[in-house]
Design a protein around this motif. Structure first.
Motif, short mmCIF file in Angstrom:
data_model
loop_
_atom_site.label_atom_id
_atom_site.label_comp_id
_atom_site.label_asym_id
_atom_site.label_seq_id
_atom_site.Cartn_x
_atom_site.Cartn_y
_atom_site.Cartn_z
N TYR A 29 0.79 -1.23 0.00
CA TYR A 29 0.00 0.00 0.00
C TYR A 29 0.83 1.28 0.00
CZ TYR A 29 -3.82 -3.18 1.11
OH TYR A 29 -4.74 -4.19 1.09
N LEU A 34 1.73 8.04 1.67
CA LEU A 34 0.40 8.58 1.98
C LEU A 34 0.45 9.92 2.70
CD1 LEU A 34 -1.31 5.24 3.00
CD2 LEU A 34 -1.53 6.48 0.83
N VAL A 84 -2.11 0.49 7.23
CA VAL A 84 -3.16 0.37 6.21
C VAL A 84 -3.40 -1.11 5.91
CG1 VAL A 84 -3.89 1.02 3.88
CG2 VAL A 84 -2.34 2.51 5.15
N LYS A 148 -12.04 4.04 0.33
CA LYS A 148 -11.66 3.31 -0.88
C LYS A 148 -11.43 1.82 -0.62
CE LYS A 148 -9.58 7.48 -2.79
NZ LYS A 148 -8.35 8.12 -3.23
N LEU A 150 -10.28 0.44 2.03
CA LEU A 150 -9.17 0.18 2.95
C LEU A 150 -9.48 0.78 4.31
CD1 LEU A 150 -6.23 1.04 0.53
CD2 LEU A 150 -7.02 -1.23 1.20
N PHE A 152 -7.52 2.25 7.90
CA PHE A 152 -6.21 2.66 8.39
C PHE A 152 -6.31 3.31 9.75
CE2 PHE A 152 -7.64 6.30 5.92
CZ PHE A 152 -7.26 7.40 6.68
N ALA A 175 -6.56 9.52 3.34
CA ALA A 175 -7.73 8.96 2.65
C ALA A 175 -7.78 9.40 1.20
CB ALA A 175 -9.02 9.36 3.37
N LEU A 178 -5.15 7.26 -0.90
CA LEU A 178 -5.19 5.80 -0.95
C LEU A 178 -5.40 5.33 -2.39
CD1 LEU A 178 -7.34 5.00 2.20
CD2 LEU A 178 -4.92 4.48 1.88
#
Length: 179
Positions: A29, A34, A84, A148, A150, A152, A175, A178
């Motif tokens: 990921y 991120l 994540v 999405k 996922l 986290f 977010a 992602l």
């Protein structure tokens, strides 16, 4: 600081429904991609000294053989960590994950920590303050979110602890980035 990392790892384990014996895997990921150093500077007003990224294959439980990506940004004696993983597929899975988080929080409260939930739309965010009896433990704030497909967890703490609202602002950036 060690106890804050312990809380971070316990929360990570809970969110992943994992046992403590994890194995490293290839990156999945891109957790360190991120958030940027500029994001952290803008919110925490600190410079990133180093980052550490790892992927963990969950050995058992509902997430067995799935990968959880993690990144920690170190800013002096303050840190930010994001974990994540695939998000819960059903409301029951989501409720089970939040229930586990509440069990960890209850354990901290039993040890004298103060846990303050924040009203943050779209996330479950809290501030955690250790009792003086915890010695080197430091306060931190964290948010759990889904986006999405996922899920986290983002925590920031150490010498400087942000408010849950500040952590939520960083979580919103995560977010939006992602895959």
């Amino acid at each position: 600081m060690k106890r804050v990392y312990t809380v971070t790892l316990l929360t990570t384990a809970l969110l992943a429904h994992a046992l403590p014996h994890w194995a490293e895997a290839a990156s999945k990921y891109n957790a360190c991609g991120l958030l940027t150093a500029a994001d952290l500077k803008a919110v925490a007003n600190m410079t990133v000294d180093k980052t550490q990224e790892s992927d963990i294959v969950i050995p058992s439980g509902p997430y067995k053989e799935e990968t959880m990506s993690s990144c920690t940004w170190v800013m002096g004696s303050t840190y930010a960590t994001v974990n994540v993983i695939r998000g819960p597929k059903t409301p029951e899975q989501r409720a089970a994950g939040l229930s586990g988080l509440r069990r960890i929080e209850s354990g901290l409260v039993q040890k004298g920590w103060t846990v303050e939930s924040a009203k943050t739309p779209g996330a479950d965010c809290s501030a955690y303050k250790p009792p003086t009896s915890e010695g080197n433990a430091r306060p931190f704030a964290s948010c759990v979110m889904q986006s999405k497909g996922l899920g986290f967890w983002l925590g920031v703490g150490g010498a400087t602890s942000l408010t849950p609202q500040q952590v939520k602002a960083l979580a919103d950036r995560i977010a939006s980035r992602l895959p």
